[in-house]
Scaffold this active site. Structure first.
Site, PDB file in Angstrom:
ATOM      1  N   ASP A   1      -6.086   2.489  -3.579  1.00 27.08           N
ATOM      2  CA  ASP A   1      -7.079   2.369  -2.491  1.00 27.08           C
ATOM      3  C   ASP A   1      -7.413   3.941  -1.719  1.00 27.08           C
ATOM      4  OD1 ASP A   1      -5.432   1.832  -0.707  1.00 27.08           O
ATOM      5  OD2 ASP A   1      -6.353  -0.029  -0.184  1.00 27.08           O
TER       6      ASP A   1
ATOM      7  N   SER B   1       0.810  -1.131   0.021  1.00 27.80           N
ATOM      8  CA  SER B   1       0.063  -0.044  -0.001  1.00 27.80           C
ATOM      9  C   SER B   1       0.926   1.287   0.134  1.00 27.80           C
ATOM     10  CB  SER B   1      -1.048   0.002   1.029  1.00 27.80           C
ATOM     11  OG  SER B   1      -1.838   1.104   1.218  1.00 27.80           O
TER      12      SER B   1
ATOM     13  N   ASP C   1      -1.287   1.690  -4.052  1.00 19.70           N
ATOM     14  CA  ASP C   1      -2.134   0.716  -4.515  1.00 19.70           C
ATOM     15  C   ASP C   1      -3.111   1.057  -4.950  1.00 19.70           C
ATOM     16  OD1 ASP C   1      -2.845   0.770  -2.031  1.00 19.70           O
ATOM     17  OD2 ASP C   1      -3.539  -1.346  -1.688  1.00 19.70           O
TER      18      ASP C   1
ATOM     19  N   ASP D   1      -2.637   6.474  -3.497  1.00 21.90           N
ATOM     20  CA  ASP D   1      -1.287   5.872  -2.771  1.00 21.90           C
ATOM     21  C   ASP D   1      -1.013   4.893  -3.879  1.00 21.90           C
ATOM     22  OD1 ASP D   1      -3.067   4.168  -2.401  1.00 21.90           O
ATOM     23  OD2 ASP D   1      -2.463   3.668  -0.295  1.00 21.90           O
TER      24      ASP D   1
END
Length: 450
Positions: free
Chosen positions: A242, A99, A240, A238
């Site tokens: 989400d 993430s 990834d 960010d």
């Protein structure tokens, strides 16, 4: 107690247990054992960090050794894996990502066949198989692996489909910051194909620069570009994809609380609102007051988008999120999706003919300060008498006009210290006092280990 799974999957530093190729091989096998009972197909996606290639291969090997099939989609946002898992009727989806963490970390997230985070029970079953001897199925039952070549195009069309037919972004100049992460090849296309004039930053991943100088956790680069370009809006995702953080035309950074306020009010104004909004323990008290004044229900969940999702299901509501930028629109998708959330804000701007700043009129936030204390040994602040005493003292000084929160991060070796109140000077002072107390406890814990 689970040994490996935290609040958002399994995460850590690459090369240190459990984030090693050997563990990922066994994890793939364990996941294959669990999910092949529901169907043989498991999707694997990843973000752009260099270690993703290594772990993708290891997971693939473990899954097929268990007798399940693999579908590889390459670098794709986490919410895209949730969507593709549903559309391909897979039994599970796996995302290789840490993430918002630096490239030196990596991790694993699982999605169910319905596109939601897997349950605690499924995590426990995977951990059960992790402790069993690894046995390869007979050769005729070994799984097969294939690559899905059109995954990016499918997700782009899905995102565009969440925006009303007939509405366009024509006339809007938008800076899109992809954090050199998984959205680099999809997010700019979504907004440009809907008609916006898009300036892209953070779209040159090299495996090492994910989240390095840009993205939702480092919005200063986006802010500079918005001001330099005279843009109407800045969108920061960010690594990834989400999380979503916005920057308005004046260069003000707007977090997840601001985004929730805009989306909820627009839904209310257009007669599409359902029930209430779920925030977290970190949500600003000013947001709760603003919702109360507007007749919008508000409930707090534990920190983590999975807990937000759980409370939304519990209440039968459709909108929730975190100040960090995880925004869940359950009437549209099953998990936090930065691109989809940004489109809902843009819809509000277009349909109400207002700027981002105008949409936020009526939201007055309390001063809030958050500091992270890195610790060598994880511990729970709730179990430390000295910290509980310090919290009680801080609450006395706030006199009911603020909040104190100390909690251990579920994804990093950190203790997060947050204070919220009407007076900024007192908030700053109390944070410093509490940080010193946490550091003292952390030092004692470290000395005890050594």
């Amino acid at each position: 107690m689970r040994k490996y799974f935290g609040t958002d999957g399994i995460r850590g530093e690459v090369g240190k247990a459990p984030i090693t190729p050997e563990f990922m091989l066994k994890l793939g096998w364990a996941a294959g054992q669990v999910f092949k009972e529901q169907g043989k197909k498991i999707l694997i996606g990843k973000d752009t960090r260099i270690s993703g290639y290594m772990f993708e291969s290891a997971l693939e090997s473990g899954i097929v050794a268990a007798g399940a099939d693999v579908r590889l989609v390459g670098p794709m946002p986490t919410p895209a894996i949730a969507y593709l898992t549903r559309t391909f009727r897979a039994s599970a989806g796996i995302v290789i990502s840490a993430s918002h963490n630096p490239y030196t970390d990596n991790g694993i997230k699982f999605f169910s066949a319905e596109g939601g985070k897997i349950s605690d029970e499924i995590e426990e079953r995977i951990e059960y198989y992790l402790e069993q001897p690894m046995e390869v199925v007979q050769s005729e039952y070994i799984g097969r692996a294939k690559r899905i070549e059109d995954a990016a195009g499918r997700y782009i069309e899905y995102c565009k489909g969440t925006f009303p037919i007939g509405r366009q972004l024509t006339g809007l100049k938008i800076v899109v910051d992809c954090a050199d992460g998984a959205t680099y090849h999809v997010a700019p296309r979504v907004f440009s194909e809907l008609g916006a004039d898009v300036i892209s930053v953070g779209v040159n991943p090299d495996g090492l620069n994910i989240n390095e100088v840009s993205g939702a956790t480092k919005p200063e680069l986006l802010r500079k570009n918005v001001l330099a370009e005279g843009a109407d809006l800045g969108i920061a995702l960010d690594g990834d994809g989400d999380r979503l953080i916005l920057v308005d035309a004046k260069g003000n950074v707007r977090d997840g609380d601001d985004i929730l306020y805009i989306i909820a009010n627009h839904l209310m104004n257009t007669g599409r609102f359902n029930g209430g909004v779920v925030g977290t323990l970190m949500s600003n008290f000013g947001l709760e007051l603003a919702f109360s004044e507007n007749g919008i229900g508000f409930s707090r969940a534990k920190v983590g988008d999975r807990y937000v999702n759980e409370k939304l299901v519990q209440h039968g509501w459709s909108l929730g999120g975190e100040p960090s930028g995880h925004i869940v629109c359950r009437d549209i998708t099953t998990t936090g999706d930065g691109i989809v959330a940004a489109l809902q804000v843009l819809r509000a701007m277009i349909e109400e003919k207002k700027t981002l700043e105008q949409l936020l009129e009526g939201l007055v936030k309390f001063p809030q300060k958050l500091k992270n204390v890195r610790v060598a040994a994880r511990f729970s602040p709730a179990e430390e008498p000295s910290l509980q005493k310090a919290i009680a003292h801080a609450n006395e000084r706030l006199n009911g006009l603020g909040r104190v929160l100390l909690r251990a991060s579920g994804t990093e070796p950190l203790i997060r210290v947050m204070v919220e109140g009407r007076d900024q000077k007192m908030v700053d002072e109390l944070v410093d006092v509490l940080v010193a107390e946490v550091e003292a406890v952390a030092k004692e814990k470290a000395q005890a280990i050594s």
